[in-house]
Scaffold this active site. Structure first.
Site, PDB file in Angstrom:
ATOM      1  N   HIS A 113       7.337  -3.555  38.993  1.00 55.49           N
ATOM      2  CA  HIS A 113       6.679  -2.679  38.028  1.00 55.49           C
ATOM      3  C   HIS A 113       6.147  -3.517  36.878  1.00 55.49           C
ATOM      4  CE1 HIS A 113      10.768  -1.857  35.779  1.00 55.49           C
ATOM      5  NE2 HIS A 113      10.426  -3.124  35.751  1.00 55.49           N
ATOM      6  N   SER A 134      12.349  -5.969  38.893  1.00 52.44           N
ATOM      7  CA  SER A 134      11.689  -6.329  37.649  1.00 52.44           C
ATOM      8  C   SER A 134      11.648  -7.848  37.439  1.00 52.44           C
ATOM      9  CB  SER A 134      12.409  -5.606  36.500  1.00 52.44           C
ATOM     10  OG  SER A 134      11.681  -5.673  35.304  1.00 52.44           O
TER      11      SER A 134
END
Length: 198
Positions: free
Chosen positions: A122, A97
């Site tokens: 993501h 992330s």
């Protein structure tokens, strides 16, 4: 019967911590471990600036983080690109992330990882709440952040923006080998000596 208190007083651990901090500074090595927060970003950026002022020699940054606050990751990302000293990013454990975002601050040839590292890309998530107008504002900001993350991934991996946007639509996990193939990582290393000449 009272149990003796075997906990070392805080002052007893401070010399050891100071010693380790000094050794890490002299070795031009920083650790980014755990959740990315504003406190961590302040600490890491302060150290990067100090190391940059100290010498133009490369700085090694070891990253093992699930991610965290995106804007705190942005601060580290931007300072890494801002300073003059070259930075080697070395993934270990997992880089996910917002941690992947700060990891991508350096050119591909300076992105390494250890063999068991896993990577996660993501889109940002947010817990929108409050009045409908505020929720709409938050949703627009998440869309902007998603596009910014995809642009960084595209720029640093050679993927198209469309591919990067599609790839972050859902969680995408990668092994070290898959991260090399994707373009996140230049090389898997096992020894510090493999950084020589970087």
């Amino acid at each position: 019967m009272d149990t003796p208190d075997t906990t070392a007083p805080a002052s007893a651990t401070e010399p050891r911590t100071s010693y380790l901090e000094e050794k890490a500074f002299k070795a031009r090595t920083l650790l980014i471990f755990g959740t990315v927060t504003d406190v961590m970003a302040a600490d890491v950026t302060r150290r990067l600036i100090a190391l940059d002022a100290d010498s133009a020699e490369p700085i090694d940054v070891l990253v093992s983080s699930p991610g965290g606050h995106l804007e705190s990751g942005d601060a580290i990302h931007d300072i890494v690109r801002f300073i003059a000293a070259p930075v080697n990013m070395i993934g270990t454990g997992w880089v996910g992330s917002a941690a992947t975002h700060l990891y991508l601050a350096v050119p591909r040839e300076r992105r390494y990882c250890l063999p068991n590292t896993r990577f996660l890309i993501h889109q940002p998530s947010g817990g929108a709440g409050g009045p409908a107008s505020d929720i709409a504002i938050q949703a627009r900001e998440i869309v902007k952040a998603r596009e910014r993350i995809a642009r960084t991934i595209a720029r640093e991996t050679g993927k198209s923006l469309e591919v990067a946007l599609a790839d972050i639509e859902r969680d995408r996990w990668m092994s070290a080998e898959e991260a090399v193939e994707y373009g996140l990582v230049s090389r898997i290393i096992e020894r510090k000596a493999e950084l020589r000449g970087a």
